[in-house]
Design a protein around this motif. Structure first.
Motif, short mmCIF file in Angstrom:
data_model
loop_
_atom_site.label_atom_id
_atom_site.label_comp_id
_atom_site.label_asym_id
_atom_site.label_seq_id
_atom_site.Cartn_x
_atom_site.Cartn_y
_atom_site.Cartn_z
N SER A 387 46.27 4.69 7.69
CA SER A 387 47.81 3.69 8.43
C SER A 387 47.87 2.65 9.39
O SER A 387 49.22 2.12 9.73
CB SER A 387 48.75 4.90 8.79
N GLY A 388 46.57 2.75 9.76
CA GLY A 388 46.82 1.87 11.11
C GLY A 388 47.56 2.12 12.39
O GLY A 388 47.17 1.81 13.70
N LEU A 389 48.06 3.29 12.21
CA LEU A 389 48.53 4.27 13.45
C LEU A 389 46.83 5.03 13.82
O LEU A 389 47.09 6.08 13.22
CB LEU A 389 49.31 5.06 13.21
N ASN A 390 46.00 4.57 15.01
CA ASN A 390 44.96 5.06 15.49
C ASN A 390 44.83 7.21 15.64
O ASN A 390 44.04 7.22 15.04
CB ASN A 390 44.38 4.73 16.59
N CYS A 391 45.66 6.97 15.99
CA CYS A 391 46.07 8.59 16.03
C CYS A 391 46.34 9.55 15.07
O CYS A 391 45.63 9.79 14.93
CB CYS A 391 47.07 8.94 16.80
N LEU A 392 46.93 8.59 14.39
CA LEU A 392 47.14 9.68 13.29
C LEU A 392 45.64 9.62 12.65
O LEU A 392 45.46 10.43 11.99
CB LEU A 392 47.95 8.78 12.92
N ASP A 393 44.86 8.26 12.39
CA ASP A 393 44.26 8.01 11.83
C ASP A 393 42.99 8.38 11.67
O ASP A 393 41.91 9.41 10.57
CB ASP A 393 43.52 6.55 11.05
N LYS A 394 42.51 8.51 12.68
CA LYS A 394 41.63 9.38 13.05
C LYS A 394 41.58 11.03 13.23
O LYS A 394 40.44 11.46 12.96
CB LYS A 394 41.26 9.25 15.11
N VAL A 395 42.66 11.39 13.53
CA VAL A 395 42.49 13.06 13.17
C VAL A 395 42.46 13.45 12.34
O VAL A 395 42.15 14.57 11.09
CB VAL A 395 44.53 13.39 13.90
N VAL A 396 43.19 12.65 11.22
CA VAL A 396 43.60 13.08 9.91
C VAL A 396 41.79 12.79 9.11
O VAL A 396 41.25 13.79 8.18
CB VAL A 396 44.25 12.03 8.74
N SER A 397 41.26 11.45 9.98
CA SER A 397 39.37 11.28 9.59
C SER A 397 38.84 12.32 9.41
O SER A 397 38.15 13.11 8.99
CB SER A 397 39.34 10.04 9.39
N HIS A 398 39.06 13.56 10.54
CA HIS A 398 38.18 14.29 11.45
C HIS A 398 38.37 15.62 10.56
O HIS A 398 37.44 16.69 10.12
CB HIS A 398 38.70 14.61 12.57
N LEU A 399 39.61 15.49 10.33
CA LEU A 399 40.15 16.77 9.44
C LEU A 399 39.69 17.44 8.19
O LEU A 399 39.05 17.70 8.01
CB LEU A 399 41.82 16.80 9.69
N TRP A 400 39.62 15.86 7.22
CA TRP A 400 39.08 15.81 6.25
C TRP A 400 37.18 16.24 6.18
O TRP A 400 36.84 16.15 5.05
CB TRP A 400 39.66 14.63 4.92
N ARG A 401 36.84 15.83 7.17
CA ARG A 401 35.51 16.03 7.36
C ARG A 401 34.96 17.61 7.88
O ARG A 401 34.24 17.85 6.74
CB ARG A 401 35.19 15.33 8.44
N GLU A 402 35.84 17.86 8.32
CA GLU A 402 35.90 19.46 9.00
C GLU A 402 36.72 20.49 8.53
O GLU A 402 36.27 21.61 8.86
CB GLU A 402 35.78 19.61 10.68
N GLY A 403 37.76 20.02 8.20
CA GLY A 403 38.79 21.09 8.05
C GLY A 403 39.19 21.73 9.41
O GLY A 403 39.73 22.80 9.21
N TYR A 404 38.72 21.19 10.20
CA TYR A 404 39.37 21.43 11.71
C TYR A 404 40.31 20.26 12.44
O TYR A 404 39.59 19.40 12.05
CB TYR A 404 38.15 22.19 12.42
N GLY A 405 40.99 20.20 13.41
CA GLY A 405 41.09 19.94 14.40
C GLY A 405 41.96 21.00 15.59
O GLY A 405 42.66 21.86 15.03
N HIS A 406 42.11 20.53 16.45
CA HIS A 406 42.70 21.21 17.39
C HIS A 406 43.32 21.44 18.24
O HIS A 406 44.63 20.98 17.00
CB HIS A 406 41.99 21.45 18.76
N HIS A 407 44.70 22.21 19.21
CA HIS A 407 46.18 22.54 18.49
C HIS A 407 46.71 21.13 18.81
O HIS A 407 47.51 20.94 18.09
CB HIS A 407 46.17 23.58 19.80
N ILE A 408 46.50 20.88 19.91
CA ILE A 408 47.79 19.39 20.26
C ILE A 408 47.57 18.57 19.37
O ILE A 408 48.22 17.64 19.05
CB ILE A 408 47.07 19.57 21.90
N THR A 409 46.29 18.04 18.63
CA THR A 409 46.31 17.09 17.59
C THR A 409 47.61 17.69 16.41
O THR A 409 47.79 16.52 15.90
CB THR A 409 44.28 17.05 17.39
#
Ligand SMILES: Cc1cc2nc3c(=O)[nH]c(=O)nc-3n(C[C@H](O)[C@H](O)[C@H](O)COP(=O)(O)OP(=O)(O)OC[C@H]3O[C@@H](n4cnc5c(N)ncnc54)[C@H](O)[C@@H]3O)c2cc1C
Ligand code: SF4
Length: 556
Positions: A387-409
């Motif tokens: 999306s070009g929004l780095n916070c969103l892109d990084k959290v989403v890419s971690h997520l589809w790699r691991e199926g995980y992200g912590h509470h605040i993200t």
């Protein structure tokens, strides 16, 4: 024949004269219920591997792998103890699979399911007397505790519930008072993470033939599900779950408290424990976790902070879910209900429908309240398009790699941004449900509908959890490598002010937003106009899957 079947057949004891227990996918423990109390040689368990359940939604492949490996290993672990195991492959609702076993197994018992979906599916069998629901021993609190904590009923507050439970159980209490003088150390637990202490390396688990077989099966038969499979990151056995917990105790918990709200592009968990997936399957038991934490020599803010998650939040959300019948019954009346399960925007993103069959006899798609009346589609950025929004892109890419992200993200990036973009809370809930390996209705619905989007108004939180770039910049390190500048041109800040302005009428009276609404009233008219143009632009650009840049934003 599969490796698993061969092993199970070899270990399988004689099954005659057994009393049968149905153990669903999320009750995989022999430290609770009949498996803990009765002679293994008198017991038989029914385990169901169900492609119907997997097909209801486009679940992350890692979630399917997690459930299947744990189910198969649990079957082997129980056969080793002398418990007889009926391992059934089903292609329809659980009630159909169990109904066929009634003639051989007689009335079956099970601990009452945590998931509403499963309770609804099995209700017919309970009514006919073919299935008996017995108490679920995996919880730390009862609905009596919940209702006693707030006799007047909703709105419910976690801190009120938590205070009550601390008093009832005496956990972290001394002579009737909270240990250290304070019930919660939340306000002290808000440090950003600057790289020191280093984030713990996430544990790997041994690969075994069962896991390998499951992963191969998913790739070959369920390869159309989204997400990446990580064989080494898969806790599939009881000892994997225990190793994960040992890692969490030594590597995460000493720093858990202070960095609880910190976010980083370097690590999806920082000092969070990653135990939710195995905890929700009951491979670890909440009472064991709490007992262990109480024995540990930890700074009080970390100790209390973690106990609050397990004894407070986790219990609280499931009580709210139960008390509202999955948010169908709200103080304001009945919420609308989706007829069939949603796919969280998968089909729009993938350009093809999710291939689920569904009939009216099956559980519905969940309540779809929307306090703000928002119904926009979830952008493809949540499915991994940049999306070009780095916070969103990084959290989403971690997520589809691991199926995980912590509470605040989950809360302050994903739910926050979707709320500001006026995404349908139901669609967002469905997305969280499929994307996270720890998601089940009792936990994902309260967290998204109740906390993340304020879709049920103040039923369980006092205000919407929304923010502009300032919070994301303060608590995370995404902004440093973003095309946008959080202090100058980050569109999330415009989205934030734009959202407050559009919903001014319903937010004005909220005492916790008084200061922010006063600031909004003072905001320059032309800026307020610009906020709405940015919202329109982002809504359209992200819906179309476009990548944003400062140059692409509307001119002031
Ligand atoms: C929008 C949103 C969606 C969420 N969806 C889920 C979900 O589908 N499944 C899920 O288990 N949690 C969910 N949570 C709660 C929480 O984010 C996760 O439990 C946590 O991030 C799991 O990671 P961890 O094990 O590293 O947690 P840690 O930070 O190490 O916390 C320890 C444990 O506390 C419990 N816990 C803490 N907060 C909550 C909470 N709000 N609700 C329930 N349990 C809690 C979890 O069991 C967690 O494992 C959601 C939160 C938000 C804001
Ligand atoms: S500048 Fe804005 S979009 Fe970029 S990472 Fe920070 S908050 Fe996110």
């Amino acid at each position: 024949m599969s490796v698993f079947k061969k092993l199970l057949d070899k270990k399988q004891p004689d099954s005659s004269g057994r009393r049968w227990l149905f153990v669903p996918y999320d009750q995989l423990s022999d430290s609770m219920g009949p498996l803990a109390k009765e002679d293994p040689k008198s017991l038989g368990i029914i385990l169901v591997e169900n492609t119907w359940k997997a097909a209801r939604r486009p679940y992350h492949k890692q979630k399917l792998a997690l459930i299947l490996t744990n189910l198969r290993h649990f079957a082997l672990e129980q056969a080793d103890r002398g418990v007889a195991v009926k391992y059934v492959a089903a292609i329809g609702p659980y009630r159909t699979a169990l109904e066929q076993l009634i003639p051989q197994c007689g009335p079956i018992r099970m601990m009452i399911p945590a998931e509403r979906e499963l309770r609804v599916d099995l209700q017919g069998l309970v009514k006919k007397g073919n299935l008996e629901f017995i108490p679920h021993e995996g919880w730390l609190t009862t609905s009596e505790h919940f209702h006693e904590s707030k006799k007047k009923g909703p709105p419910w507050r976690m801190d009120v519930f938590y205070r009550h439970i601390r008093q009832q159980t005496g956990i972290l209490m001394e002579e009737g008072k909270p240990l250290g003088g304070k019930l919660s150390y939340d306000v002290e637990n808000r440090l950003a993470w600057k790289g020191d202490p280093p984030a713990p390396e996430v544990p790997n688990f041994p690969v075994d033939p069962i896991k390998k077989e499951v992963v191969d099966l998913i790739e070959s038969r369920l390869g159309h599900h989204p997400g990446q499979l990580d064989l080494h990151g898969l806790p599939g056995t009881k000892s994997d779950a225990q190793n994960l917990w040992s890692w969490a105790k030594s590597e995460c918990l000493p720093y858990f408290g202070p960095y609880q709200d910190a976010m980083s592009k370097e690590s999806s968990s920082l000092f969070h424990t990653r135990i939710s997936a195995v905890l929700n399957l009951h491979r670890l038991l909440p009472r064991e976790i709490v007992d262990d934490i109480l024995k540990m020599d930890l700074p009080l803010p970390s100790k209390e902070g973690f106990i609050r998650q397990i004894l407070g939040w986790r219990e609280f959300v499931r009580h709210v879910h139960r008390a509202t019948d999955g948010f169908r019954t709200l103080p304001t009346g009945k919420a609308p209900v989706a007829e069939r399960p949603g796919d969280g925007g998968y089909s729009r993103w993938a350009g093809k429908p999710w291939p689920a069959t569904w009939s009216r006899k099956e559980p519905d798609g969940g309540a779809r309240p929307s306090f703000f009346g928002t119904h926009n589609p979830l952008p493809p950025a949540y499915w991994g398009e940049e999306s070009g929004l780095n916070c969103l892109d990084k959290v989403v890419s971690h997520l589809w790699r691991e199926g995980y992200g912590h509470h605040i993200t989950r809360l302050m990036v994903l739910a926050n941004l979707a709320t500001l973009l006026e995404v349908s809370p139901r669609e967002l809930t469905d997305w969280f449900w499929v994307a996270y390996v720890d998601a089940y209705d009792w936990v994902v619905e309260p967290n998204v509908l109740g906390m993340g989007t304020y879709a049920v108004a103040d039923l369980m939180t006092t205000k919407p959890y929304i923010s502009g770039a300032a919070y994301i910049n303060k608590m995370g390190d995404f902004c440093k490598s973003c095309l946008f500048d959080p202090k100058k041109n980050c569109p999330i800040t415009n989205l934030y002010w734009g959202f407050l302005a559009r919903h001014q009428e319903s937010l004005e009276t909220n005492p916790r937003l008084r200061m922010i609404m006063a600031t909004l009233r003072k905001r320059d008219k032309s800026l307020r106009h610009y906020d709405q143009r940015v919202f329109q632009h982002l809504h359209k650009a992200l819906k179309d899957g476009a990548q944003l840049s400062p140059e692409s934003l509307p001119k002031k």
